[in-house]
Design a protein around this motif. Sequence first.
Motif, short mmCIF file in Angstrom:
data_model
loop_
_atom_site.label_atom_id
_atom_site.label_comp_id
_atom_site.label_asym_id
_atom_site.label_seq_id
_atom_site.Cartn_x
_atom_site.Cartn_y
_atom_site.Cartn_z
N GLU A 130 0.83 -1.21 0.00
CA GLU A 130 0.00 0.00 0.00
C GLU A 130 0.86 1.25 0.00
O GLU A 130 0.56 2.23 -0.69
N GLN A 131 1.97 1.22 0.76
CA GLN A 131 2.88 2.37 0.78
C GLN A 131 3.48 2.62 -0.59
O GLN A 131 3.54 3.76 -1.06
N ARG A 132 3.92 1.55 -1.27
CA ARG A 132 4.50 1.70 -2.61
C ARG A 132 3.45 2.24 -3.60
O ARG A 132 3.74 3.12 -4.41
N THR A 133 2.23 1.69 -3.53
CA THR A 133 1.17 2.13 -4.44
C THR A 133 0.82 3.59 -4.20
O THR A 133 0.72 4.38 -5.15
N LEU A 134 0.64 3.96 -2.94
CA LEU A 134 0.30 5.34 -2.62
C LEU A 134 1.40 6.29 -3.06
O LEU A 134 1.14 7.35 -3.64
N LYS A 140 2.74 10.41 -9.38
CA LYS A 140 2.09 10.67 -10.67
C LYS A 140 1.30 11.98 -10.62
O LYS A 140 1.36 12.79 -11.55
N LEU A 141 0.57 12.19 -9.54
CA LEU A 141 -0.21 13.42 -9.38
C LEU A 141 0.72 14.63 -9.28
O LEU A 141 0.48 15.67 -9.91
N THR A 142 1.79 14.50 -8.51
CA THR A 142 2.75 15.60 -8.38
C THR A 142 3.33 15.98 -9.73
O THR A 142 3.40 17.16 -10.08
N LYS A 143 3.74 14.98 -10.50
CA LYS A 143 4.32 15.26 -11.82
C LYS A 143 3.31 15.98 -12.72
O LYS A 143 3.66 16.93 -13.41
N ALA A 144 2.06 15.53 -12.70
CA ALA A 144 1.04 16.18 -13.53
C ALA A 144 0.82 17.63 -13.10
O ALA A 144 0.64 18.51 -13.95
N LEU A 145 0.86 17.89 -11.81
CA LEU A 145 0.67 19.27 -11.33
C LEU A 145 1.88 20.15 -11.63
O LEU A 145 1.73 21.35 -11.84
#
Length: 154
Positions: A130-134, A140-145
Motif C-alpha cells: 500500500e505504501q508503494r502504491t500510494l 504521478k499526481l505531483t508530476k502532472a501538477l
Amino acid sequence: MPEVDTRGMAILGRARVITHLARPGIEAIFSRHGLDTREFDVLSTLLRSGSPYQLRPTELFNSLMLTSGGLTGILARLERAKLIERPKDLADGRSSPVRLSKKGIDLIRSAFKEDMAHEARLIGCLTDEEQRTLSALLGKLTKALEEPESGRKI
C-alpha cells in the motif's frame, strides 16, 4: 449537489488533513534539534548533495522554492550556529558556496534519522505494498501538477 464531481476535493482535502496532522510531530523533531522546517530543508538538501556536502546558493534556491531573501536569512542563521560554512571561491568571487560543517553534518544526520523514523511510524498503518502504491500515485499526481503542459488543464 450530486451532479458536481467532488473526487478532487476528496483527494486534495485528505492530503491537506494529513499534512495538518503530521506537521506538529515533525516540527517538534526539528525543534528538538534547534531547527525550523526551512533550516532542516537547507541542511538536508546539502546532506543529500553528497560529499563534500556543498552547493552554490543558486542551487539551493532552485531546489527549495524559497525567495532569495528568505534563503539569505536562513543561511545567516545557520552560519551563526556554525552548521554551515561559506568558504571563499577564488574562481568565482561573486558567490561563496554553502557547505555543511562537521557540526552541521552531525546535527542533520541525527535530525533526519529521527524524522524518518517518525514518518515511518505515521505510515505504519499501511502495508508495504500500500505504501508503494500510494507513493507511486502521489508521484504521478505531483508530476502532472508540476507539468501543466502535459495536456491537462489545471
